[in-house]
Enzyme design. Structure first.
Site, short mmCIF file in Angstrom:
data_model
loop_
_atom_site.label_atom_id
_atom_site.label_comp_id
_atom_site.label_asym_id
_atom_site.label_seq_id
_atom_site.Cartn_x
_atom_site.Cartn_y
_atom_site.Cartn_z
CB SER A 185 35.57 -51.91 76.25
OG SER A 185 37.11 -51.69 76.10
N PRO A 217 43.37 -53.91 75.62
CG PRO A 217 43.01 -51.75 76.57
CD PRO A 217 42.50 -52.49 75.47
N GLY A 218 42.53 -55.37 78.03
CA GLY A 218 42.13 -56.05 79.04
C GLY A 218 40.72 -55.51 80.15
N GLY A 219 40.15 -54.90 79.37
CA GLY A 219 38.88 -54.61 80.07
C GLY A 219 37.85 -55.52 80.44
CG ASP A 235 44.50 -58.66 71.41
OD1 ASP A 235 45.20 -57.98 70.47
OD2 ASP A 235 43.30 -58.23 71.48
CG ASP A 255 43.99 -65.47 64.03
OD1 ASP A 255 43.11 -65.07 64.66
OD2 ASP A 255 43.96 -65.85 62.77
CG ASP A 271 35.21 -56.11 72.34
OD1 ASP A 271 34.15 -55.87 71.64
OD2 ASP A 271 35.58 -55.30 73.25
CE LYS A 300 33.26 -55.14 67.82
NZ LYS A 300 33.23 -54.49 69.01
C1 LIG Z 1 37.62 -53.71 70.77
S1 LIG Z 1 39.19 -54.22 71.18
C2 LIG Z 1 38.91 -55.15 72.61
C3 LIG Z 1 39.00 -54.34 73.78
C4 LIG Z 1 38.82 -55.25 75.13
N1 LIG Z 1 37.74 -56.05 75.07
C5 LIG Z 1 38.98 -54.48 76.30
O1 LIG Z 1 37.88 -54.32 77.14
O2 LIG Z 1 39.80 -54.03 76.75
C6 LIG Z 1 39.65 -55.38 69.92
C7 LIG Z 1 40.88 -56.19 70.07
O3 LIG Z 1 40.68 -57.20 69.22
C8 LIG Z 1 41.75 -57.67 68.64
N2 LIG Z 1 41.87 -58.54 67.65
C9 LIG Z 1 41.43 -58.29 66.44
N3 LIG Z 1 41.41 -59.05 65.53
C10 LIG Z 1 42.02 -60.01 66.23
C11 LIG Z 1 42.39 -61.64 65.93
N4 LIG Z 1 42.20 -62.16 64.82
N5 LIG Z 1 43.04 -62.44 67.07
C12 LIG Z 1 43.34 -61.88 68.18
N6 LIG Z 1 42.86 -60.48 68.64
C13 LIG Z 1 42.13 -59.86 67.75
C14 LIG Z 1 42.56 -56.53 68.72
O4 LIG Z 1 44.00 -56.37 68.46
C15 LIG Z 1 42.07 -55.35 69.75
O5 LIG Z 1 43.18 -55.28 70.85
#
Ligand SMILES: C[S@@+](CC[C@H](N)C(=O)[O-])C[C@H]1O[C@@H](n2cnc3c(N)ncnc32)[C@H](O)[C@@H]1O
Length: 352
Positions: A185, A217-219, A235, A255, A271, A300
């Site tokens: 990502s 994971p940090g992308g 996260d 959160d 994201d 989304k």
């Molecule tokens: C699509 S992934 C993100 C990928 C990230 N942008 C990357 O490049 O690696 C979505 C992330 O949002 C986190 N997430 C969803 N709802 C959340 C919330 N309310 N608070 C914090 N993190 C949340 C999920 O745990 C997940 O790791």
């Protein structure tokens, strides 16, 4: 043949591309839909040609490229070049050579992708033929010529106004997977910064502070860190690789909807997979409270009524920022790396 607008888009999103265009430019005419592209022939072709002169691809979300067609050519199996040069010779004087460049393209679809090798090989032949006729001139040419192949035997002759069209073949920015990034990502944010943020190097500079909501994971954090930012990565999930130990990354298991920074930050990226209106509300809140200057976020989209949902989210942001006296710019794109989503860039221009 009347000129038609030829818009490239992601396969499966032709209806969205059409709907967005019609909402922004309500002209009477007929649509023709392919896979990965749409054509619009207006009742008033002069009006359409005028519109094309000012149509900026960066202002359209589902459109990857904007062209105006000039002719459709049927190509023989033995000689594909002559029908093309004949059609070019027959063009109206307004569209006479020289062209700035010539690009051979195909739809980004299952049927179109196999044409990629042919377009490369035949492209060299077309280019040589145009050079010989002195029909290419990178400096003096006003328009870029596009030959859009829907099959080996059919092509549209079209042109782009380079200042307003996408500078990438097929309208797709090529982004390389950086070594060390913890997820694919990362490509999405890299592409977003290329596509949506003009002069990004001036706006995203070493020493700035960023927040990444839904970071694991940090992308995306990887992209911010690569630009020299210090990042709050929010996260509950784990950060991976270098992003788990990087000195410029502070991972907070909180959160993303509740976290607010102790001091205003330069960049917010988000994201999180959530209802689009909830994300729009969150981003608007960060801006109206003065927490941030620039934001890149994903919306989304639902399976149906995607355009209506986008309008709802943009209205929500507009109402909130307008009431707070904030002038802003909001641009959005369905990126190559976006599937059922779009990516948006919001920046505060000034506070009234
Ligand atoms: C699509 S992934 C993100 C990928 C990230 N942008 C990357 O490049 O690696 C979505 C992330 O949002 C986190 N997430 C969803 N709802 C959340 C919330 N309310 N608070 C914090 N993190 C949340 C999920 O745990 C997940 O790791």
């Amino acid at each position: 043949m009347n000129p038609a607008l030829l818009l490239y888009c992601r396969p499966g999103f032709e209806a969205d591309c059409q709907q967005e265009f019609a909402a922004r430019h309500p002209l009477d005419g007929r649509w023709q839909t392919g896979v990965g592209y749409v054509l619009f022939e207006a009742d008033d072709s002069y009006e359409l040609a005028q519109l094309h002169q000012s149509l900026d691809v960066t202002q359209l979300i589902f459109t990857r490229q904007v062209l105006l067609t000039l002719a459709k050519v049927e190509l023989g199996e033995r000689d594909r070049l002559t029908p093309i040069t004949d059609a070019l010779d027959a063009l109206d004087a307004r569209y006479a050579a020289p062209w700035q460049a010539v690009w051979l393209e195909h739809p980004d679809s299952d049927a179109g992708k196999p044409l990629s090798g042919f377009c490369k090989r035949f492209g060299a032949i077309v280019e040589a033929a145009l050079q010989k006729r002195k029909a290419l001139d990178a400096r003096r040419g006003r328009y870029r010529l596009h030959l859009f192949f829907t099959s080996m035997s059919e092509a549209w002759i079209a042109f782009a106004k380079p200042a307003l069209a996408s500078p990438w073949p097929l309208g797709i920015a090529r982004v390389r997977m950086p070594t060390g990034a913890p997820s694919r990502s990362t490509l999405k944010l890299a592409e977003a910064l290329m596509m949506l943020v003009p002069e990004v190097e001036k706006k995203m500079k070493p020493g700035m502070v960023g927040v990444d909501l839904g970071a694991a994971p940090g992308g995306w954090t990887f992209q911010l860190v690569s630009h020299g930012l210090k990042v709050f990565a929010i996260d509950n999930g784990p950060m991976k690789g270098d992003m788990a130990i990087h000195p410029h990354v502070k991972h907070l298991r909180q959160d993303g909807f509740k976290f607010r920074p102790p001091n205003p930050v330069d960049w917010l990226v988000c994201d999180m997979v959530e209802q689009p209106a909830r994300i729009a509300q969150l981003i608007a809140d960060w801006f109206t409270r003065g927490h941030v200057r620039h934001a890149v976020f994903n919306l989304k989209l639902p399976m149906k009524k995607r355009w209506a949902e986008i309008e709802r989210c943009f209205d929500l942001i507009d109402n909130a920022l307008y009431s707070a006296g904030i002038d802003y710019e909001l641009t959005a794109k369905q990126l190559y790396h976006d599937r059922e989503e779009i990516t948006c860039y919001l920046t505060r221009t000034k506070v009234r």
